[in-house]
Design a protein around this motif. Structure first.
Motif, PDB file in Angstrom:
ATOM      1  N   SER A  57       0.824  -1.199   0.000  1.00  0.00           N
ATOM      2  CA  SER A  57       0.000   0.000   0.000  1.00  0.00           C
ATOM      3  C   SER A  57       0.861   1.253   0.000  1.00  0.00           C
ATOM      4  CB  SER A  57      -0.906  -0.006   1.221  1.00  0.00           C
ATOM      5  OG  SER A  57      -1.740   1.123   1.194  1.00  0.00           O
ATOM      6  N   ASN A 145      -1.498   2.284   7.475  1.00  0.00           N
ATOM      7  CA  ASN A 145      -2.604   2.209   6.538  1.00  0.00           C
ATOM      8  C   ASN A 145      -3.531   1.039   6.767  1.00  0.00           C
ATOM      9  OD1 ASN A 145      -4.126   2.993   4.468  1.00  0.00           O
ATOM     10  ND2 ASN A 145      -2.496   2.984   2.962  1.00  0.00           N
ATOM     11  N   LYS A 148      -7.041   0.795   4.570  1.00  0.00           N
ATOM     12  CA  LYS A 148      -7.130   0.135   3.272  1.00  0.00           C
ATOM     13  C   LYS A 148      -7.162  -1.380   3.436  1.00  0.00           C
ATOM     14  CE  LYS A 148      -4.947  -0.508  -1.139  1.00  0.00           C
ATOM     15  NZ  LYS A 148      -3.636  -0.599  -1.788  1.00  0.00           N
TER      16      LYS A 148
ATOM     17  N   THR B  48      -3.334   3.789  -2.558  1.00  0.00           N
ATOM     18  CA  THR B  48      -3.651   3.800  -1.138  1.00  0.00           C
ATOM     19  C   THR B  48      -5.112   4.152  -0.935  1.00  0.00           C
ATOM     20  OG1 THR B  48      -1.472   4.723  -0.898  1.00  0.00           O
ATOM     21  CG2 THR B  48      -2.831   4.704   1.051  1.00  0.00           C
ATOM     22  N   GLN B  49      -5.585   5.061  -1.734  1.00  0.00           N
ATOM     23  CA  GLN B  49      -6.947   5.571  -1.570  1.00  0.00           C
ATOM     24  C   GLN B  49      -7.324   6.292  -2.848  1.00  0.00           C
ATOM     25  OE1 GLN B  49      -6.223   8.441   1.638  1.00  0.00           O
ATOM     26  NE2 GLN B  49      -5.965   9.984   0.082  1.00  0.00           N
ATOM     27  N   GLY B  50      -8.569   6.682  -2.946  1.00  0.00           N
ATOM     28  CA  GLY B  50      -8.995   7.529  -4.056  1.00  0.00           C
ATOM     29  C   GLY B  50      -8.962   6.858  -5.416  1.00  0.00           C
ATOM     30  N   ALA B  51      -9.166   5.537  -5.443  1.00  0.00           N
ATOM     31  CA  ALA B  51      -9.149   4.823  -6.722  1.00  0.00           C
ATOM     32  C   ALA B  51     -10.235   5.360  -7.659  1.00  0.00           C
ATOM     33  CB  ALA B  51      -9.343   3.331  -6.491  1.00  0.00           C
ATOM     34  N   SER B 117     -19.711   6.375  -0.554  1.00  0.00           N
ATOM     35  CA  SER B 117     -18.267   6.543  -0.643  1.00  0.00           C
ATOM     36  C   SER B 117     -17.578   5.374   0.058  1.00  0.00           C
ATOM     37  CB  SER B 117     -17.900   7.846   0.051  1.00  0.00           C
ATOM     38  OG  SER B 117     -16.519   7.962   0.120  1.00  0.00           O
ATOM     39  N   HIS B 118     -16.530   4.837  -0.569  1.00  0.00           N
ATOM     40  CA  HIS B 118     -15.776   3.749   0.077  1.00  0.00           C
ATOM     41  C   HIS B 118     -14.848   4.282   1.147  1.00  0.00           C
ATOM     42  CE1 HIS B 118     -17.309   0.871  -2.591  1.00  0.00           C
ATOM     43  NE2 HIS B 118     -16.781   1.412  -3.652  1.00  0.00           N
ATOM     44  N   TRP B 119     -14.689   5.545   1.107  1.00  0.00           N
ATOM     45  CA  TRP B 119     -13.857   6.247   2.062  1.00  0.00           C
ATOM     46  C   TRP B 119     -12.372   6.015   1.820  1.00  0.00           C
ATOM     47  CZ3 TRP B 119     -10.270   6.309   5.742  1.00  0.00           C
ATOM     48  CH2 TRP B 119     -10.148   7.558   6.341  1.00  0.00           C
ATOM     49  N   VAL B 120     -11.934   4.806   1.574  1.00  0.00           N
ATOM     50  CA  VAL B 120     -10.520   4.626   1.216  1.00  0.00           C
ATOM     51  C   VAL B 120     -10.428   3.997  -0.154  1.00  0.00           C
ATOM     52  CG1 VAL B 120      -9.417   4.515   3.453  1.00  0.00           C
ATOM     53  CG2 VAL B 120     -10.453   2.481   2.520  1.00  0.00           C
TER      54      VAL B 120
ATOM     55  N   PHE C  79      -2.115  10.845  -3.230  1.00  0.00           N
ATOM     56  CA  PHE C  79      -3.268  10.334  -2.480  1.00  0.00           C
ATOM     57  C   PHE C  79      -4.546  10.378  -3.295  1.00  0.00           C
ATOM     58  CE2 PHE C  79      -0.191  12.151   0.560  1.00  0.00           C
ATOM     59  CZ  PHE C  79       0.211  10.966   1.127  1.00  0.00           C
ATOM     60  N   ASN C  80      -4.423  10.646  -4.590  1.00  0.00           N
ATOM     61  CA  ASN C  80      -5.581  10.711  -5.493  1.00  0.00           C
ATOM     62  C   ASN C  80      -6.653  11.672  -4.987  1.00  0.00           C
ATOM     63  OD1 ASN C  80      -4.516   8.855  -7.272  1.00  0.00           O
ATOM     64  ND2 ASN C  80      -5.465   7.105  -6.254  1.00  0.00           N
ATOM     65  N   LEU C  95      -9.628  13.078   1.306  1.00  0.00           N
ATOM     66  CA  LEU C  95      -8.499  12.232   0.916  1.00  0.00           C
ATOM     67  C   LEU C  95      -7.154  12.933   1.112  1.00  0.00           C
ATOM     68  CD1 LEU C  95      -9.911  10.754  -2.442  1.00  0.00           C
ATOM     69  CD2 LEU C  95      -9.943   9.706  -0.188  1.00  0.00           C
TER      70      LEU C  95
END
Lengths: 292, 120, 283
Positions: A57, A145, A148, B48-51, B117-120, C79-80, C95
Motif C-alpha cells: 500500500s 494504513n 485500506k 492507497t486511496q482515491g481509486a 463513498s468507500h472512504w478509502v 493520495f488521489n 483524501l
C-alpha cells in the motif's frame, strides 16, 4: 447478503469473544477480522490458511546516499519531519515510520536521488475454520494504513460469501473511531456496539454512536460485564436510546469467559452463564439483521 | 462519440466489471469509427486511496462522452459530471451486449452516484 | 524524560497505569493523553481542563479563475485527492493528507492553503500534575497530526508520561516515536500475549527501550511471564486482579484512592520506569 460489524469504541470490552460466539451460533458463515492492529480472533477460531496475499500500500521515500548532494531540500519540503540529518556522518535519510508517502521530497530533489518504492505493509489471509471461511490479516510491525487493509478484508469476505452462497458475514471491527473503524462500518447492514459499564465505556460508546449516525448506519448496543456497575449499565442504555440505538441485551461478568479464552474456545461452547447471555443477545441481533 | 466501459479482461466477450475504481481495464468504443481499444486502469490497484477519483480522471483523459459501469461513487461522479461525461450505472452482462443496449437507447444516464463513498 | 505507555490492544489498563503513575508521585509530572480517538484519562483526574486550541491541517483550495487545468497538482498528489476537469482542479479534502505537494507543483499559483479543524486539545493543572488531552473530531480519520501537536506542546517539560493510542499502526507509532522508554501494558491471557508480542515487534522496530507491566495479574495463564523471560523482556511490575480496582475504574476513580498500598505500588513502578529511562538517557 447481510454484514454485521461488531465494534466497541473502547478496547478490551469483550468484542472478540462475542464475535467468535456469534460465528459458532451461525456456522457456517464467513468471518472477517478487521481488528488488524490487534487481531485475536484467530486464537479462538483456529484458522488453517488457504491463501496468503501480500498487502502493498502506497510508497515510501528512500534516499540514495551516494547520489545525495546534501542540499537539504527534502528536509525543507517534508511536512512530516521524516527526513533525518546526521551531523557527524553528514547523511540525510528518511525515517520510514514518519514517512507519509506523499512523494514531495521525491519530486523536489534537484538530483533525483530519492527512490519511491512500493511499501509492504503486511499480508491478508483466506482461511478455513471449523465454522466456515475466515478472512484475516497481519500488519507488519509498525505497518501503516490499516484502513485500506480493512477495506480489502471486507471485500474478500463478501466475495467468499457470495462464492459459497452464505448470506451472513460477521466482522470483528477495530476499536476507536478513526480510519480503520470508518473503513469497517461504511455500508455495513448492522453494527453491534459492545461496551462496558464504566465512564470510559460510556464516553467511547457515545463517540461511536456519533460515528454510526454520521454515516447513517443502524446500530444496537450490548453492555458486557454489566453487573460490575449496574447503575452505569442503565445509564449507558438510556443514553443509547436517545441516539435511537436499541438494546441488544446485557452480558454478565463471568470468569468463565476468561477461562474459555485461555482454553482457546469460543465462549458459547462452554457451560457458563455468560454463554446464555450471548445467545440471548444474538437472538435480538438476528431479528434486526434479518429485518428489511 | 466515445463510450467507456469497465472490463476484467481485454475482451468484449466477457462480463463488464461492476466495479469502477478498481476495475483492471477500460474498453473505449469509438462510435464514429466503429472501433474499440483497451486502457489499463492498473495504477489504481495498489492506490492507497482515491481509486474512484483516479479512475474518473483516466476516463476523462480518454476523451469519454459516456461511462458505463456497475456502480459509481460520489467522488468519481462529481469528477465525471464536472467533465461533462454521462454516467450509466446498474446494467450488467457481456460488454458487447451492454454496448448494444446503450446504442439502442435502452440505458439512461444516472442522475447521481448509486453507491456510498468507500472512504478509502 | 519522556515515557510512553502503550499496548497492542485497548482495554488492557493503559490509562489505569498512566493515571495512577501520575497520581502516585510528589514531583511535577505532565500527563499527555495521546489516545485522541478515545481520550479517557481526564475521568480519573482531580482537575478541570479547558479547551485551549483547535488542531488544524492545511487544506488546498483552488482558485478556479487562475487554474488552467494543466494537471500538475493532480500528478503531484499521491493520495488521489485531486482530479482535473475542464472547470478546473477538484480537491477531495477527505483524501488530502496535507503534504503541500499540489501547492508547490502549481505553476499558476492557483492553489492556496486554508486550515481545517480536525480536532482540539485541552489542558489543565493542579499541584504537581499538568495534563494535556488531544481529541479527534468524530468523522475525522487522521489522528497523527493531533498527537504530534500535543507531544510538541509537552516537549519542554522534565517528566512527561504519554498515554498512547492502542494498537501498532500510525497513531501508536506517532505517540511512541522519540520516547526514552516505553511501558507495554498487557493482561496475562492468550489475547493479551498475542497483542503484547505485536507491540514488542513494533517498539523493537522503532528501537526504543521498553518493559512490561502486567495488569489484572492472576487471571488467565502464565503465557506472558514465559514469553517475557524467553525474550529477555523485563517485567517492571504487576497490578493485581482486584474487583475493587475494576469497580473504582467503572466510577471514574483512580486506584491510588483505594488505599496507601496501591499508591505505594504505583510509585514503586514509576521509580523503576524512571530508572530504566534514565539509563537510556545516560548511555
Amino acid at each position: 447478503m447481510k454484514e454485521l460489524v461488531i465494534i466497541s469504541g473502547k478496547g478490551g470490552t469483550g468484542k472478540t469473544s462475542i464475535t467468535a460466539s456469534f460465528v459458532v451460533l451461525n456456522a457456517p458463515v464467513v468471518t472477517a477480522d478487521c481488528d488488524v492492529d490487534a487481531a485475536n480472533l484467530h486464537l479462538v477460531m483456529k484458522p488453517e490458511i488457504l491463501r496468503k496475499e501480500e498487502f502493498i500500500s502506497g510508497n515510501e521515500a528512500v534516499i540514495r546516499t551516494h547520489d545525495c548532494v546534501r542540499c537539504g531540500r527534502c528536509r525543507a519540503v517534508c511536512r512530516y519531519d521524516a527526513i533525518r540529518y546526521d551531523q557527524e556522518s553528514r547523511v540525510y535519510s528518511v525515517n520510514p515510520y514518519g514517512c507519509e508517502g506523499c512523494g514531495v521530497c521525491v519530486d523536489h530533489c534537484p538530483v533525483s536521488a530519492i527512490d519511491f518504492p512500493a511499501r509492504h505493509c503486511g499480508a491478508s489471509f483466506l482461511s478455513e475454520t471449523p465454522y466456515g471461511p475466515m478472512v484475516h490479516a497481519k500488519l507488519d510491525a509498525a505497518g501503516e494504513n490499516s484502513g485500506k487493509l480493512v477495506s480489502l478484508i471486507r471485500s474478500r469476505s463478501k466475495e467468499e460469501a457470495s462464492k459459497r452462497g452464505y448470506d451472513i458475514v460477521i466482522t470483528d471491527g477495530p476499536p476507536g473511531i478513526g480510519c480503520p473503524v470508518i473503513a469497517s462500518v461504511t455500508g455495513a447492514s448492522l453494527v453491534l456496539i459492545v461496551t462496558e459499564p464504566t465512564v470510559s465505556g460510556m464516553h467511547d460508546m457515545i463517540r461511536v454512536m456519533d460515528l454510526t449516525r454520521h454515516f447513517k448506519i443502524k446500530a444496537l448496543v450490548s453492555v458486557n460485564k454489566w453487573d460490575l456497575n449496574p447503575d452505569m449499565a442503565k445509564k449507558i442504555e438510556e443514553s443509547a436510546e436517545t441516539y435511537g440505538v436499541e438494546k441488544a441485551g446485557r452480558i454478565r461478568y463471568d470468569k468463565g469467559v476468561t477461562t474459555a479464552m485461555v482454553e482457546g474456545r469460543p465462549v458459547v461452547l462452554s457451560e457458563t452463564p455468560a454463554a446464555d447471555d450471548i445467545r440471548a443477545v444474538w437472538s435480538v441481533v438476528e431479528k434486526h439483521l434479518k429485518a428489511d | 462519440m466515445k463510450i467507456v466501459l469497465t472490463a476484467r479482461e481485454k475482451s468484449i466477450d466477457t462480463e463488464m466489471d461492476p466495479r469502477f475504481g478498481r476495475a483492471p481495464f477500460f474498453v473505449v468504443f469509438d462510435t464514429e469509427w466503429g472501433s474499440y481499444s483497451f486502457l489499463d486502469n492498473e495504477q489504481n490497484l495498489n492506490a492507497t486511496q482515491g481509486a474512484g477519483v483516479q479512475a474518473a480522471q483516466n476516463v476523462v483523459k480518454a476523451g469519454a462522452d459516456v461511462l458505463i459501469t456497475g456502480s459509481c461513487g460520489p467522488k468519481a461522479f462529481q469528477v465525471l459530471q464536472a467533465s461533462n461525461v454521462d454516467v450509466v450505472t446498474g446494467d450488467q452482462g457481456l460488454i458487447k451486449e451492454v454496448v448494444e443496449r446503450f446504442n439502442r437507447g435502452e440505458l439512461k444516464a444516472a442522475q447521481g452516484p448509486d453507491v456510498e463513498s468507500h472512504w478509502v | 524524560m519522556r515515557i510512553a505507555i502503550a499496548s497492542g490492544k485497548g482495554g488492557t489498563g493503559k490509562t489505569t497505569l498512566a493515571v495512577n503513575l501520575a497520581l502516585s508521585v510528589d514531583f511535577p509530572v505532565t500527563l499527555v493523553d495521546a489516545d485522541v480517538e478515545e481520550p479517557n484519562g481526564i475521568f480519573f483526574l482531580p482537575l478541570e481542563i479547558k479547551k485551549t486550541k483547535d488542531v488544524t491541517i492545511q487544506e488546498p483550495v483552488v482558485n478556479t479563475t487562475r487554474c488552467t487545468s494543466c494537471g500538475a497538482c493532480a500528478k503531484a498528489c499521491r493520495f488521489n485527492a485531486i482530479a482535473v476537469t475542464p472547470q478546473g482542479a477538484l480537491v477531495f479534502t477527505e483524501l488530502c493528507h496535507g503534504c503541500g505537494g499540489c501547492l508547490m507543483a502549481c505553476p499558476e499559483g492557483a492553489i492556496t492553503e486554508h486550515p481545517r479543524v480536525i480536532g482540539s486539545y485541552a489542558e489543565g493543572k493542579k499541584g504537581n500534575l499538568s495534563f494535556i488531552q488531544g481529541e479527534l473530531n468524530v468523522g475525522e480519520a487522521m489522528a497523527p497530526p493531533i498527537i504530534r501537536e500535543i507531544k510538541e506542546k509537552a516537549a519542554g517539560e522534565s517528566m512527561v508520561l504519554i498515554d498512547s493510542p492502542p494498537g501498532t499502526s500510525c497513531p501508536m507509532v506517532t505517540a511512541v516515536n522519540g520516547a526514552d522508554y516505553v511501558v507495554l501494558v498487557t493482561e496475562p491471557t492468550p489475547f493479551g500475549l498475542n497483542d503484547l508480542s505485536l507491540a514488542v515487534e513494533t517498539v523493537r522496530a522503532l528501537n526504543v527501550p521498553f518493559g512490561v507491566v502486567i495488569n489484572r495479574d492472576g487471571i488467565g495463564d502464565k503465557g506472558v511471564d514465559e514469553y517475557c523471560s524467553s525474550e529477555s523482556i523485563e517485567i517492571i511490575g504487576k497490578i493485581p486482579d482486584d474487583r475493587k480496582i475494576a469497580e473504582s475504574y467503572s466510577r471514574g476513580e483512580a486506584a491510588v484512592g483505594i488505599g496507601p498500598g496501591y499508591k505505594a505500588l504505583f510509585r514503586e513502578i514509576f521509580h523503576k520506569i524512571a530508572d530504566r529511562a534514565g539509563e537510556k538517557e545516560l548511555s
